[in-house]
Design a protein around this motif. Structure first.
Motif, PDB file in Angstrom:
ATOM      1  N   THR A 247    -100.933 -25.255  77.149  1.00  0.00           N
ATOM      2  CA  THR A 247     -99.797 -24.269  76.357  1.00  0.00           C
ATOM      3  C   THR A 247     -98.670 -25.285  76.423  1.00  0.00           C
ATOM      4  OG1 THR A 247    -100.935 -22.838  77.934  1.00  0.00           O
ATOM      5  CG2 THR A 247     -98.960 -22.079  76.791  1.00  0.00           C
ATOM      6  N   MET A 250     -98.523 -27.102  73.224  1.00  0.00           N
ATOM      7  CA  MET A 250     -98.259 -26.343  71.793  1.00  0.00           C
ATOM      8  C   MET A 250     -96.619 -25.948  72.067  1.00  0.00           C
ATOM      9  SD  MET A 250    -100.627 -25.355  69.962  1.00  0.00           S
ATOM     10  CE  MET A 250    -100.915 -24.203  68.649  1.00  0.00           C
ATOM     11  N   ALA A 253     -94.853 -28.937  70.763  1.00  0.00           N
ATOM     12  CA  ALA A 253     -95.014 -29.002  69.260  1.00  0.00           C
ATOM     13  C   ALA A 253     -93.955 -28.211  68.726  1.00  0.00           C
ATOM     14  CB  ALA A 253     -96.199 -28.806  68.937  1.00  0.00           C
ATOM     15  N   PHE A 257     -91.174 -29.453  66.395  1.00  0.00           N
ATOM     16  CA  PHE A 257     -91.116 -29.431  65.045  1.00  0.00           C
ATOM     17  C   PHE A 257     -90.754 -28.006  64.656  1.00  0.00           C
ATOM     18  CE2 PHE A 257     -94.773 -32.121  66.365  1.00  0.00           C
ATOM     19  CZ  PHE A 257     -94.413 -33.514  65.739  1.00  0.00           C
TER      20      PHE A 257
ATOM     21  N   SER B 453     -95.564 -27.014  63.488  1.00  0.00           N
ATOM     22  CA  SER B 453     -95.584 -26.800  64.797  1.00  0.00           C
ATOM     23  C   SER B 453     -96.983 -26.422  65.471  1.00  0.00           C
ATOM     24  CB  SER B 453     -94.391 -26.149  65.722  1.00  0.00           C
ATOM     25  OG  SER B 453     -94.338 -25.130  65.076  1.00  0.00           O
ATOM     26  N   THR B 454     -97.453 -25.341  64.531  1.00  0.00           N
ATOM     27  CA  THR B 454     -98.793 -24.877  65.060  1.00  0.00           C
ATOM     28  C   THR B 454     -99.862 -26.009  64.942  1.00  0.00           C
ATOM     29  OG1 THR B 454     -98.014 -22.987  64.367  1.00  0.00           O
ATOM     30  CG2 THR B 454    -100.193 -22.874  64.833  1.00  0.00           C
ATOM     31  N   TRP B 456     -99.594 -29.235  64.684  1.00  0.00           N
ATOM     32  CA  TRP B 456     -99.623 -30.499  65.852  1.00  0.00           C
ATOM     33  C   TRP B 456    -100.066 -30.012  67.246  1.00  0.00           C
ATOM     34  CZ3 TRP B 456    -100.669 -34.628  63.664  1.00  0.00           C
ATOM     35  CH2 TRP B 456     -99.717 -34.805  62.606  1.00  0.00           C
ATOM     36  N   GLY B 457     -99.496 -28.927  67.562  1.00  0.00           N
ATOM     37  CA  GLY B 457     -99.851 -28.294  68.648  1.00  0.00           C
ATOM     38  C   GLY B 457    -101.604 -28.194  68.698  1.00  0.00           C
ATOM     39  N   PHE B 458    -102.177 -27.639  67.837  1.00  0.00           N
ATOM     40  CA  PHE B 458    -103.415 -27.316  67.667  1.00  0.00           C
ATOM     41  C   PHE B 458    -104.238 -28.940  67.790  1.00  0.00           C
ATOM     42  CE2 PHE B 458    -107.505 -26.817  65.793  1.00  0.00           C
ATOM     43  CZ  PHE B 458    -107.963 -25.541  66.089  1.00  0.00           C
ATOM     44  N   ALA B 460    -102.964 -31.558  69.137  1.00  0.00           N
ATOM     45  CA  ALA B 460    -103.161 -32.297  70.367  1.00  0.00           C
ATOM     46  C   ALA B 460    -103.937 -31.329  71.495  1.00  0.00           C
ATOM     47  CB  ALA B 460    -101.452 -31.958  70.817  1.00  0.00           C
ATOM     48  N   ILE B 461    -104.085 -30.166  71.304  1.00  0.00           N
ATOM     49  CA  ILE B 461    -104.913 -29.385  72.411  1.00  0.00           C
ATOM     50  C   ILE B 461    -106.578 -29.924  72.042  1.00  0.00           C
ATOM     51  CG2 ILE B 461    -106.022 -27.235  72.641  1.00  0.00           C
ATOM     52  CD1 ILE B 461    -103.173 -26.108  72.624  1.00  0.00           C
ATOM     53  N   PHE B 464    -107.101 -33.363  73.222  1.00  0.00           N
ATOM     54  CA  PHE B 464    -107.348 -33.251  74.720  1.00  0.00           C
ATOM     55  C   PHE B 464    -108.871 -32.718  74.926  1.00  0.00           C
ATOM     56  CE2 PHE B 464    -107.145 -30.816  78.659  1.00  0.00           C
ATOM     57  CZ  PHE B 464    -106.704 -32.240  79.437  1.00  0.00           C
ATOM     58  N   MET B 465    -109.174 -31.523  74.494  1.00  0.00           N
ATOM     59  CA  MET B 465    -110.213 -31.018  74.831  1.00  0.00           C
ATOM     60  C   MET B 465    -111.476 -31.589  74.672  1.00  0.00           C
ATOM     61  SD  MET B 465    -109.558 -28.042  76.392  1.00  0.00           S
ATOM     62  CE  MET B 465    -111.027 -26.990  76.407  1.00  0.00           C
ATOM     63  N   ILE B 467    -111.852 -34.889  74.571  1.00  0.00           N
ATOM     64  CA  ILE B 467    -111.989 -36.115  75.193  1.00  0.00           C
ATOM     65  C   ILE B 467    -112.265 -35.538  76.671  1.00  0.00           C
ATOM     66  CG2 ILE B 467    -110.618 -37.893  76.540  1.00  0.00           C
ATOM     67  CD1 ILE B 467    -108.876 -38.108  73.915  1.00  0.00           C
ATOM     68  N   TYR B 468    -111.748 -34.448  77.125  1.00  0.00           N
ATOM     69  CA  TYR B 468    -111.535 -34.215  78.671  1.00  0.00           C
ATOM     70  C   TYR B 468    -113.211 -33.295  78.796  1.00  0.00           C
ATOM     71  CZ  TYR B 468    -110.175 -32.881  83.190  1.00  0.00           C
ATOM     72  OH  TYR B 468    -110.178 -32.754  84.426  1.00  0.00           O
ATOM     73  N   ALA B 507     -98.670 -19.595  67.449  1.00  0.00           N
ATOM     74  CA  ALA B 507     -98.809 -20.843  68.311  1.00  0.00           C
ATOM     75  C   ALA B 507     -98.997 -20.808  69.786  1.00  0.00           C
ATOM     76  CB  ALA B 507     -97.702 -21.782  67.850  1.00  0.00           C
ATOM     77  N   LEU B 510    -102.445 -19.455  70.664  1.00  0.00           N
ATOM     78  CA  LEU B 510    -103.218 -20.376  70.814  1.00  0.00           C
ATOM     79  C   LEU B 510    -103.389 -21.230  71.906  1.00  0.00           C
ATOM     80  CD1 LEU B 510    -103.459 -21.842  67.190  1.00  0.00           C
ATOM     81  CD2 LEU B 510    -105.055 -20.378  68.141  1.00  0.00           C
ATOM     82  N   GLY B 511    -102.004 -21.506  72.374  1.00  0.00           N
ATOM     83  CA  GLY B 511    -102.076 -22.289  73.551  1.00  0.00           C
ATOM     84  C   GLY B 511    -102.364 -21.541  74.778  1.00  0.00           C
ATOM     85  N   ILE B 514    -106.646 -21.185  74.965  1.00  0.00           N
ATOM     86  CA  ILE B 514    -107.590 -22.087  75.401  1.00  0.00           C
ATOM     87  C   ILE B 514    -107.821 -21.983  76.913  1.00  0.00           C
ATOM     88  CG2 ILE B 514    -105.752 -23.794  75.957  1.00  0.00           C
ATOM     89  CD1 ILE B 514    -108.894 -24.560  74.018  1.00  0.00           C
TER      90      ILE B 514
END
Lengths: 310, 620
Positions: A247, A250, A253, A257, B453-454, B456-458, B460-461, B464-465, B467-468, B507, B510-511, B514
């Motif tokens: 979270t 997000m 970001a 941005f 922002s949505t 890049w946040g997506f 990034a998540i 990570f997901m 890989i992890y 955004a 979505l965060g 997850i």
């Protein structure tokens, strides 16, 4: 990949008192700043006019202030917003001035200052009545959220959980507000939305831990209450941190941005998430313990057979 | 144990398919269009014949169109680019409005979704963008309800006078005082007669006796609660329709005019940047009144000296000459059905032709019959300040509801007055209590920033997901993408307005969404750690996480609903997306991800391990 290699339950409850004292101090500080400095409320709440203009090159603010003062707005606030080229002007509501023409007249004044021509980006004019209603609606929303969550948790778990979850999460909310008061960040409607979303989100955290507590109470009969809490927190800690991390990614970001408009919204969420993780684990759980939660509360009482034995 | 029945897979597949279809229109962007709407309040748009002539006009000018769409208030033609748009506008304008001075239709430039016609046909429409995303002005107007009630009481006083005269009841004066109408009588018999006459004709009034002196008997009439409510409802409806007409006259594409609360109206004009002009459109918060001029000798001089006689008011005529007007309102603008500029048949002066409705014509006939040779003033009241538009002399009784106003008017003035009258008058004055303007560049900025922002946040998540949690992480990411898809589809289907806080909510949702997948994945790992077989671990992971997901989502939903109930403006925009996002995330996190896991692992009898990343056991 595996971040968490926890062999034994971490003794969170042993340090419960320390954490709660830290919490209490932060909380008191937040309340202190809220009362002494107060929130820097946005035009949506206070009423007034807000005008955002952008120039092709950085303008001098002093001539703008002087021009506005001579145009009849001596109490206008003029400041840079985001970059040196963007200027934000705030005019408080005044009874003696015709509110309808304010934006047009202000733009005319700005154009008369000379130098680069301003481009109008945004105008917000809010009457005093609307502001008051928004503030009271916001307070009502906050109360409704608190009430709804307490009732739901009390039904689904037990009143002790409901009470400690809500105390822990109000503590988050007050601390966010404290930050806004201390730094004098602008408290706008989106920030209010963020604060209320944090309340829901933070309770969400407590629920996950409480859920595990309830399960552990049912499963492990030989543990004391602090041990059960430790176990529940330890076994959910990886999930707690990963979820918050996601979270936070997000929200980060958005902070990076999202631009000025989403800046304080994202900021409120960032603080809320950081304190949410802390309070749901280290404030809510000790509170539940001190309120005297025990295994018996989760055992369904065995029904006595009512037929007479013949 | 990890298999869904076929119907469940098909159902989930169908939901995703519909999600995709209804999300699609959002990606096509917008193309130029020409919008045709009615230019006169009295003219209903006849879609069938009008679209025929529009097509004919375009064919004659050899302009290709890419679609013609009809809705309740307008017809829109889509064209390829802005050059064609201008040419098309000219061609249509020429065909539909042969007389440019008196346009029958408003032909305006507009934007339409570029999505294919088959999508539009199944009502797959793009989300509506809020003003903060595309620029424009927003106004919140408050209707002056006490003003509306006062106005009605003034009219009631006039009605009562007519009524009592018809019934031959003698009274000693009828006046409005505050929120009541007071009728004076010399004897109780007449008062009783008046009471029964009034009660027989209307149920809106509550009557009470008041005796100030033996020869000063009064009947006090006040409006009943129900009547007051009716007045308020009517006032807001009439004002909204008047605003519709005014904005329509100016051809703003897709305006929003909505009631908010009991006495407020929201007006949003997308694309309009000129606040002054927008205010000019709305700011003509004019009410029209017809009253008689007080021509008692000396009265005007007394009024000019500062001694306005009782029951009259002093106004200025357009030229600046003072006119003393009686307080009693003969007619108000809502009795007017049409107004057209034109010329006087005899003097060839510019004139305005008015048409009144049935009740209006009757009143007008009575008043003109009784006042031949006297002057009648037409007042335009703006923001509490009145101006006499014109004060012609009544030459003869005017029946049939057709009235002509002429004298000292230029053609342009006649057109202006007609436009003002035709667009309907407001039932009650309004005041702007909130105003927002968003520049188009800021709107575009907001979209770009919200989108980035949505995104890049997506990203990034997702990184990570994957890989992890390895394959399970990938499945979670697909579930998250499905969530976004369903959310956008749902918002498009509901034709919700997307705002910047809405994008922020997307955004944030979505965060938070997850979380459900993290809960499930962690739970599966935990089961594996405890030595459970892979198939059983999947099963237990989903089963056990379900309760937690439900509890945590419901608490979040409680907060969302509270925001929805009490929020307004940006908060509501946030709350709508937030609440819907919670619902779609439950569906996608639980059902979609489970379906994928089932499809991958469900059929394998022997399963040694799951690709869920490293499972570390304390014993090792």
């Amino acid at each position: 990949m595996e971040f968490f290699r926890i062999k034994k339950d971490i003794p969170f409850m042993r340090h419960a008192l320390t954490f709660n004292i830290i919490s209490l101090i932060t909380f008191v500080l937040a309340v202190f700043f809220l009362t002494t400095r107060g929130l820097h409320l946005s035009v949506e709440f206070t009423g007034g006019t807000l005008i955002e203009v952008t120039y092709t090159e950085a303008p001098q603010l002093e001539p703008i202030r002087n021009a506005l003062a001579t145009a009849g707005y001596p109490d206008a606030q003029v400041q840079n917003f985001g970059s040196a080229r963007d200027v934000l002007i705030r005019l408080p509501n005044r009874d003696d001035l015709d509110t309808n023409g304010i934006s047009g007249r202000t733009m005319a004044t700005l154009q008369s200052v000379g130098g680069p021509a301003p481009e109008l980006r945004r105008v917000e004019f809010v009457g005093p009545q609307v502001g008051k209603e928004l503030a009271s609606d916001g307070a009502m929303a906050l109360l409704l959220v608190i009430f709804g969550i307490v009732v739901y948790l009390a039904l689904r778990f037990e009143w002790r959980f409901a009470v400690s979850a809500i105390i822990a999460n109000l503590h988050d909310v007050v601390i966010i507000l404290g930050f806004f008061a201390f730094f004098q960040w602008e408290f706008s409607l989106p920030v209010l939305a963020a604060v209320l979303a944090v309340l829901g989100y933070s309770v969400n955290e407590s629920v996950v831990v409480f859920d595990r507590v309830r399960e552990t109470f049912k499963k492990k009969r030989n543990l004391t209450t602090p041990h059960i809490l430790d176990h529940a927190i330890t076994s959910t800690i990886s999930r707690t941190i990963i979820t918050h991390g996601c979270t936070q990614m997000m929200v980060l970001a958005m902070l990076l941005f999202g631009g000025e408009t989403l800046h304080y919204f994202a900021m409120a969420l960032t603080i809320g998430i950081c304190f949410g993780i802390y309070s749901s684990v280290l404030v809510a759980s000790p509170l539940v313990m001190w309120l005297g939660v025990s295994r018996e509360q989760f055992m369904k009482p065995k029904k006595e057979k009512e037929e007479a034995v013949v | 144990m990890n298999r869904y029945p076929l119907w469940k897979n098909i159902l989930i597949g169908l939901v995703l398919f519909f999600g995709l279809i209804y999300t699609l229109p959002n990606f096509f962007g917008e193309v130029p269009a020409v919008q045709v709407s009615s230019g006169k309040a009295t003219l209903k748009l006849d879609a069938a014949s009008l679209s025929g002539s529009i097509e004919q006009a375009l064919r004659d000018a050899q302009i290709p169109s890419t679609g013609l769409f009809v809705d309740a208030n307008s017809i829109r033609v889509r064209v390829a680019d802005t050059d064609t748009q201008l040419r098309a506008k000219d061609a249509i304008e020429k065909r539909l409005n042969p007389d440019p001075r008196d346009p029958t239709y408003v032909v305006a430039l507009n934007l339409l979704s570029a999505s294919p016609n088959w999508l539009t046909a199944i009502h797959a429409l793009p989300m509506y963008l809020g003003l903060d995303l595309r620029g424009g002005v927003h106004f919140l107007l408050e209707v002056d309800m006490p003003g509306a009630v006062t106005k009605r009481l003034d009219a009631t006083a006039g009605d009562l006078r007519t009524l009592l005269r018809d019934k031959n009841v003698r009274h000693a004066g009828i006046t409005r005082e505050g929120n009541s109408v007071q009728l004076r009588f010399r004897d109780a018999g007449q008062r009783d007669a008046a009471r029964s006459a009034i009660q027989g004709s209307t149920a809106d009034l509550q009557l009470a006796d008041r005796d100030d002196a033996a020869d000063d008997l009064k009947l006090v009439a006040t409006l009943s609660q129900a009547a007051q409510k009716n007045i308020r409802d009517f006032a807001i409806k009439q004002n909204i329709s008047t605003l519709h007409n005014r904005i329509n006259e100016l051809g703003v594409a897709e305006p929003v005019i909505q009631q908010q609360g009991l006495d407020r109206i929201v007006v949003q004009l997308p694309g309009v940047q000129d606040v002054a002009k927008a205010k000019d459109i709305l700011g003509r918060t004019a009410t029209l009144e017809v009253r008689l001029v007080d021509e008692t000798p000396g009265a005007l001089d007394a009024a000019l000296a500062g001694n306005v006689p009782f029951g009259t008011e002093l106004y200025k005529e357009r030229g600046g000459a003072p006119v003393l007007v009686k307080n009693q309102v003969v007619l108000t603008g809502d009795r007017l059905t049409d107004a057209q500029p034109g010329f006087d048949g005899q003097s060839h002066e510019a004139a305005v032709h008015l048409t009144l409705d049935a009740a209006g014509s009757r009143i007008f006939r009575d008043v003109t019959r009784e006042n031949i040779g006297k002057r009648m003033a037409i007042l335009l009241i703006e923001k509490g300040k009145g101006e006499v538009v014109t004060a012609p002399v009544i030459r003869s009784e005017i029946g049939g509801g057709r009235v002509q106003i002429s004298g000292r008017m230029t053609t342009t003035e006649a057109t202006d007055v007609a436009l003002l009258l035709r667009a309907g008058s407001l039932a009650a004055p309004m005041e702007i209590i909130e105003e927002r303007t968003v520049g188009p560049s800021l709107g575009a900025d907001n979209i770009a920033k919200g989108f980035h922002s949505t995104l890049w946040g997506f990203v990034a998540i997702a990184t990570f997901m994957c890989i992890y949690y390895a394959l399970f992480g990938f499945i979670s990411v697909i579930a998250l993408a499905a969530n976004l898809l369903l959310l956008v589809a749902l918002l498009s289907l509901l034709q919700a307005t997307l705002t910047l806080p809405g994008i922020a909510a997307m955004a944030l949702t979505l965060g938070m969404a997850i979380d459900a997948n993290v809960l499930i994945n962690e739970r599966i790992r935990e089961e594996l750690r405890n030595g459970v077989s892979p198939q059983a671990a999947i099963h237990a992971g989903y089963e056990r996480a379900f309760d937690t997901i439900l509890d945590s989502n419901i608490t979040t939903l409680i907060a969302g609903i509270a925001l929805l109930v009490f929020g307004s403006g940006p908060v509501r925009g946030f709350a709508v997306v937030h609440c819907l996002g919670i619902l779609t995330s439950m569906f996608s996190a639980i059902l979609v991800s489970r379906m994928l896991v089932n499809l991958i692992y469900g059929r394998r009898r022997k399963l040694d391990s799951l690709a869920i990343g490293q499972v570390w056991k304390p014993g090792n």
